[in-house]
Motif scaffolding. Sequence first.
Motif, PDB file in Angstrom:
ATOM      1  N   VAL A 171      45.788  54.533  63.351  1.00  0.00           N
ATOM      2  CA  VAL A 171      46.082  54.334  61.938  1.00  0.00           C
ATOM      3  C   VAL A 171      47.393  55.061  61.648  1.00  0.00           C
ATOM      4  N   ALA A 172      48.364  54.312  61.150  1.00  0.00           N
ATOM      5  CA  ALA A 172      49.614  54.893  60.667  1.00  0.00           C
ATOM      6  C   ALA A 172      49.612  54.710  59.155  1.00  0.00           C
ATOM      7  N   ALA A 173      49.856  55.782  58.433  1.00  0.00           N
ATOM      8  CA  ALA A 173      49.833  55.710  56.971  1.00  0.00           C
ATOM      9  C   ALA A 173      51.045  56.429  56.399  1.00  0.00           C
ATOM     10  N   SER A 174      51.648  55.821  55.406  1.00  0.00           N
ATOM     11  CA  SER A 174      52.784  56.406  54.708  1.00  0.00           C
ATOM     12  C   SER A 174      52.559  56.197  53.210  1.00  0.00           C
ATOM     13  N   VAL A 175      52.699  57.276  52.460  1.00  0.00           N
ATOM     14  CA  VAL A 175      52.505  57.218  51.011  1.00  0.00           C
ATOM     15  C   VAL A 175      53.642  57.990  50.352  1.00  0.00           C
ATOM     16  N   ARG A 176      54.201  57.403  49.295  1.00  0.00           N
ATOM     17  CA  ARG A 176      55.173  58.130  48.481  1.00  0.00           C
ATOM     18  C   ARG A 176      54.536  58.356  47.130  1.00  0.00           C
ATOM     19  N   PHE A 177      54.551  59.600  46.716  1.00  0.00           N
ATOM     20  CA  PHE A 177      53.919  59.982  45.458  1.00  0.00           C
ATOM     21  C   PHE A 177      54.960  60.021  44.343  1.00  0.00           C
ATOM     22  N   ALA A 178      54.536  59.701  43.125  1.00  0.00           N
ATOM     23  CA  ALA A 178      55.428  59.662  41.966  1.00  0.00           C
ATOM     24  C   ALA A 178      55.878  61.048  41.551  1.00  0.00           C
ATOM     25  N   GLU A 179      55.018  62.035  41.693  1.00  0.00           N
ATOM     26  CA  GLU A 179      55.351  63.399  41.275  1.00  0.00           C
ATOM     27  C   GLU A 179      55.885  64.175  42.473  1.00  0.00           C
ATOM     28  N   ALA A 180      57.149  64.454  42.461  1.00  0.00           N
ATOM     29  CA  ALA A 180      57.708  65.304  43.500  1.00  0.00           C
ATOM     30  C   ALA A 180      58.296  66.558  42.862  1.00  0.00           C
ATOM     31  N   GLY A 181      58.931  66.398  41.711  1.00  0.00           N
ATOM     32  CA  GLY A 181      59.436  67.534  40.942  1.00  0.00           C
ATOM     33  C   GLY A 181      60.316  68.464  41.755  1.00  0.00           C
ATOM     34  N   SER A 182      60.211  69.737  41.491  1.00  0.00           N
ATOM     35  CA  SER A 182      61.063  70.725  42.158  1.00  0.00           C
ATOM     36  C   SER A 182      60.271  71.563  43.153  1.00  0.00           C
ATOM     37  N   ARG A 183      59.186  71.018  43.669  1.00  0.00           N
ATOM     38  CA  ARG A 183      58.391  71.752  44.644  1.00  0.00           C
ATOM     39  C   ARG A 183      59.102  71.816  45.985  1.00  0.00           C
ATOM     40  N   GLU A 184      58.501  72.536  46.918  1.00  0.00           N
ATOM     41  CA  GLU A 184      59.064  72.631  48.263  1.00  0.00           C
ATOM     42  C   GLU A 184      59.165  71.241  48.884  1.00  0.00           C
ATOM     43  N   PRO A 185      60.101  71.058  49.831  1.00  0.00           N
ATOM     44  CA  PRO A 185      60.204  69.750  50.502  1.00  0.00           C
ATOM     45  C   PRO A 185      58.872  69.358  51.129  1.00  0.00           C
ATOM     46  N   GLY A 186      58.458  68.133  50.882  1.00  0.00           N
ATOM     47  CA  GLY A 186      57.207  67.641  51.459  1.00  0.00           C
ATOM     48  C   GLY A 186      55.977  67.959  50.643  1.00  0.00           C
ATOM     49  N   ALA A 187      56.096  68.858  49.652  1.00  0.00           N
ATOM     50  CA  ALA A 187      54.934  69.215  48.848  1.00  0.00           C
ATOM     51  C   ALA A 187      54.696  68.152  47.782  1.00  0.00           C
ATOM     52  N   VAL A 188      53.442  67.910  47.508  1.00  0.00           N
ATOM     53  CA  VAL A 188      53.066  66.908  46.511  1.00  0.00           C
ATOM     54  C   VAL A 188      52.040  67.547  45.595  1.00  0.00           C
ATOM     55  N   ALA A 189      52.184  67.325  44.303  1.00  0.00           N
ATOM     56  CA  ALA A 189      51.243  67.895  43.343  1.00  0.00           C
ATOM     57  C   ALA A 189      49.852  67.329  43.562  1.00  0.00           C
ATOM     58  N   SER A 190      48.852  68.169  43.442  1.00  0.00           N
ATOM     59  CA  SER A 190      47.477  67.694  43.527  1.00  0.00           C
ATOM     60  C   SER A 190      47.248  66.689  42.413  1.00  0.00           C
ATOM     61  N   GLY A 191      46.690  65.561  42.740  1.00  0.00           N
ATOM     62  CA  GLY A 191      46.447  64.533  41.752  1.00  0.00           C
ATOM     63  C   GLY A 191      47.637  63.639  41.488  1.00  0.00           C
ATOM     64  N   ALA A 192      48.666  63.715  42.354  1.00  0.00           N
ATOM     65  CA  ALA A 192      49.847  62.876  42.162  1.00  0.00           C
ATOM     66  C   ALA A 192      49.488  61.405  42.331  1.00  0.00           C
ATOM     67  N   VAL A 193      50.218  60.571  41.621  1.00  0.00           N
ATOM     68  CA  VAL A 193      49.989  59.124  41.645  1.00  0.00           C
ATOM     69  C   VAL A 193      50.792  58.501  42.795  1.00  0.00           C
ATOM     70  N   VAL A 194      50.181  57.540  43.473  1.00  0.00           N
ATOM     71  CA  VAL A 194      50.836  56.840  44.577  1.00  0.00           C
ATOM     72  C   VAL A 194      51.882  55.884  44.012  1.00  0.00           C
ATOM     73  N   ARG A 195      53.089  55.992  44.521  1.00  0.00           N
ATOM     74  CA  ARG A 195      54.188  55.120  44.097  1.00  0.00           C
ATOM     75  C   ARG A 195      54.408  53.986  45.105  1.00  0.00           C
ATOM     76  N   GLU A 196      54.265  54.290  46.389  1.00  0.00           N
ATOM     77  CA  GLU A 196      54.366  53.306  47.467  1.00  0.00           C
ATOM     78  C   GLU A 196      53.330  53.674  48.517  1.00  0.00           C
ATOM     79  N   ALA A 197      52.800  52.669  49.197  1.00  0.00           N
ATOM     80  CA  ALA A 197      51.825  52.939  50.261  1.00  0.00           C
ATOM     81  C   ALA A 197      51.914  51.855  51.325  1.00  0.00           C
ATOM     82  N   ARG A 198      51.724  52.283  52.556  1.00  0.00           N
ATOM     83  CA  ARG A 198      51.682  51.337  53.672  1.00  0.00           C
ATOM     84  C   ARG A 198      50.753  51.919  54.730  1.00  0.00           C
ATOM     85  N   VAL A 199      49.775  51.120  55.114  1.00  0.00           N
ATOM     86  CA  VAL A 199      48.827  51.519  56.155  1.00  0.00           C
ATOM     87  C   VAL A 199      48.828  50.422  57.209  1.00  0.00           C
ATOM     88  N   VAL A 200      48.888  50.838  58.466  1.00  0.00           N
ATOM     89  CA  VAL A 200      48.908  49.901  59.588  1.00  0.00           C
ATOM     90  C   VAL A 200      47.828  50.314  60.580  1.00  0.00           C
TER      91      VAL A 200
END
Length: 154
Positions: free
Chosen positions: A55-84
Amino acid sequence: MALEDLYRNDGMEYLTKRRDEIVTKVHLPPNVEGRRSTYWKLRRRGSFDFPVLSVAASVRFAEAGSREPGAVASGAVVREARVVLGAVASRPLIVPESATLVGQRLTDDVIEAFAEKAARLAKPLDNTDFELGWRKKVAKSYVVGALKELRVGG
């Protein structure tokens, strides 16, 4: 050529490239803030063995803000998704239902419902000593695990 166009649904002639062609370059899109990805691989032996399910999965979350690189807020909304799904058909299977994750949070319920749909696509070939039905069941568990890894707090 997009990677998915390299494969065809034919166990014997599974690549669209001719015998006199070789792949010389692979271009990967740049990493985008808020995108996370993972790859899960089921195999008989260690890391050098061929997958019997992946399973390969990639998700981009809508909330990225000014957090550390790669960090995503808990409860962030999915903006893009791809699962193979891999190794459960004669070619990698892009899960078309990935689009249903967009606009949602990766809650346990959302992940479970998506994994159920994705696992229905898995039609493992009889090319390993693992039972076909078992590999199909494990597909759901692997999709669940991969998506939970991508959200904060797993």
